[in-house]
Design an enzyme around this catalytic site. Structure first.
Site, PDB file in Angstrom:
ATOM      1  N   CYS A 228      44.895  39.823  46.694  1.00 27.31           N
ATOM      2  CA  CYS A 228      44.009  39.667  45.538  1.00 27.31           C
ATOM      3  C   CYS A 228      43.788  40.971  44.782  1.00 27.31           C
ATOM      4  CB  CYS A 228      42.680  39.047  45.971  1.00 27.31           C
ATOM      5  SG  CYS A 228      41.668  40.071  47.071  1.00 27.31           S
ATOM      6  N   HIS A 279      36.900  39.251  48.137  1.00 24.24           N
ATOM      7  CA  HIS A 279      37.909  38.655  47.257  1.00 24.24           C
ATOM      8  C   HIS A 279      37.597  39.005  45.812  1.00 24.24           C
ATOM      9  CE1 HIS A 279      41.104  36.009  46.029  1.00 24.24           C
ATOM     10  NE2 HIS A 279      40.294  35.292  45.286  1.00 24.24           N
ATOM     11  N   HIS A 291      44.049  34.656  40.195  1.00 23.65           N
ATOM     12  CA  HIS A 291      43.835  35.376  41.453  1.00 23.65           C
ATOM     13  C   HIS A 291      44.916  35.004  42.462  1.00 23.65           C
ATOM     14  CE1 HIS A 291      41.398  32.046  43.743  1.00 23.65           C
ATOM     15  NE2 HIS A 291      42.182  31.494  42.849  1.00 23.65           N
TER      16      HIS A 291
END
Length: 327
Positions: A228, A279, A291
């Site tokens: 990510c 994240h 993402h």
């Protein structure tokens, strides 16, 4: 005569410098983020599978196009003339991107209707005679002459600046060539031209969008797979913005943005852990983000309106102070 000889010598030196650096830079093997430039790998033209004019064996891909001798010489001439006229390097970026789209940096003797040369200028539209337009120096000087008459051209997105000169039927077609044009000018002029804010956001999102469908791999930073924060880091590098590598540090880097005031180009963070968010995704608007979620899936577009959303930051607005941004 002395001026002409000096100009020829300068052009030769520029071409030699280009040849020395082209392999590592124009094929994308140079280290990303080494310069604060608009470097956006994987942005291809709409003619991705079309052979280049006068080079049937070569595929036109804006991110991987390797310029041959003719193209290098024409690019060098475009940069040289900008320098001779005292124009900022941004002018050479606009001109190079335009020539890449119009002719793939070749002095074509044909084109749509009576279009000719590097910029596909038309004698019938007052650009000069056929012989003049087929002189690359004349064609380039004429392009710059029109460009500098455009009000605030330096502040316009490249597509609008190029379109104001060319009046193309497909003005958006210039955009995919900007990253390669930027890299060419960086090599030839030895300088980096900062993107204006709107273009920075566009470059960040364009890079992330080009990675859609690639697999997740923990610790990966591209080009074939990403985690990510590796994806977000590389996306910002594509716009000349350096941000930290991991999500927790990225959270502390950009100034915070209140919920509801997020904009495209902001980062969205999720799942608070002891050292920070676990994240991160890139906001693209409309409640959506790009993402790299986890190893069970791929880089994709998702909503960021979910239960573990922590908040947003705006890396493009970071002011270097040596300290984490306040939050």
């Amino acid at each position: 005569m002395k001026a002409a000889a000096a100009g020829a010598a300068l052009l030769l030196l520029i071409v030699l410098a280009f040849l020395a650096a082209a392999t590592s830079i124009l094929t994308g093997s140079a280290t990303p983020g080494g310069m604060a430039c608009a470097i956006s790998p994987a942005m291809a033209s709409s003619q991705e599978d079309e052979p280049m004019a006068a080079a049937p064996a070569t595929t036109v891909v804006a991110s991987t196009l390797i310029l041959d001798g003719e193209q290098q010489a024409n690019a060098a001439l475009i940069v040289q003339i900008a320098m001779e006229r005292g124009l900022p390097a941004r002018a050479a970026v606009v001109a190079t991107a335009t020539a890449l789209q119009e002719s793939k940096l070749r002095n074509l003797t044909y084109g749509h209707l009576d279009s000719l040369g590097l910029f596909q200028q038309r004698p019938s539209q007052g650009w000069g005679t056929r012989e003049q337009i087929l002189d690359p120096r004349y064609a380039t000087s004429t392009f710059y002459g029109h460009l500098i008459k455009v009000k605030r051209w330096e502040q316009l997105p490249l597509t609008r600046a190029a379109q104001a000169v060319q009046r193309s039927s497909f003005p958006s077609a210039y955009a995919p060539w900007e990253p390669l044009a930027q890299r060419v000018v960086d090599v030839l002029a030895g300088t980096c031209v900062p993107l204006i804010p709107g273009e920075q956001v566009a470059a960040v999102i364009a890079y992330a969008h080009a990675q859609l469908g690639k697999p997740y791999l923990w610790g990966a930073e591209g080009p074939h797979s990403f985690d990510c924060s590796g994806l977000t880091m590389r996306a910002f590098q594509a716009a000349g913005i350096s941000i930290p590598r991991v999500a927790a540090d990225q959270w502390r880097y950009g100034p915070p943005v209140p919920n509801g005031q997020e904009q495209p180009g902001d980062l969205a963070f999720f799942r608070m852990e002891p050292d920070g968010p676990g994240h991160v995704g890139l906001v693209i608007g409309g409640g959506q983000m790009i993402h790299a979620p986890n190893k069970r899936t791929i880089v994709k577009i998702d909503t960021y309106q979910r239960g573990d959303l922590i908040g947003f930051t705006r890396p493009a607005a970071h002011t270097p102070t040596g300290q984490p941004d306040p939050r």
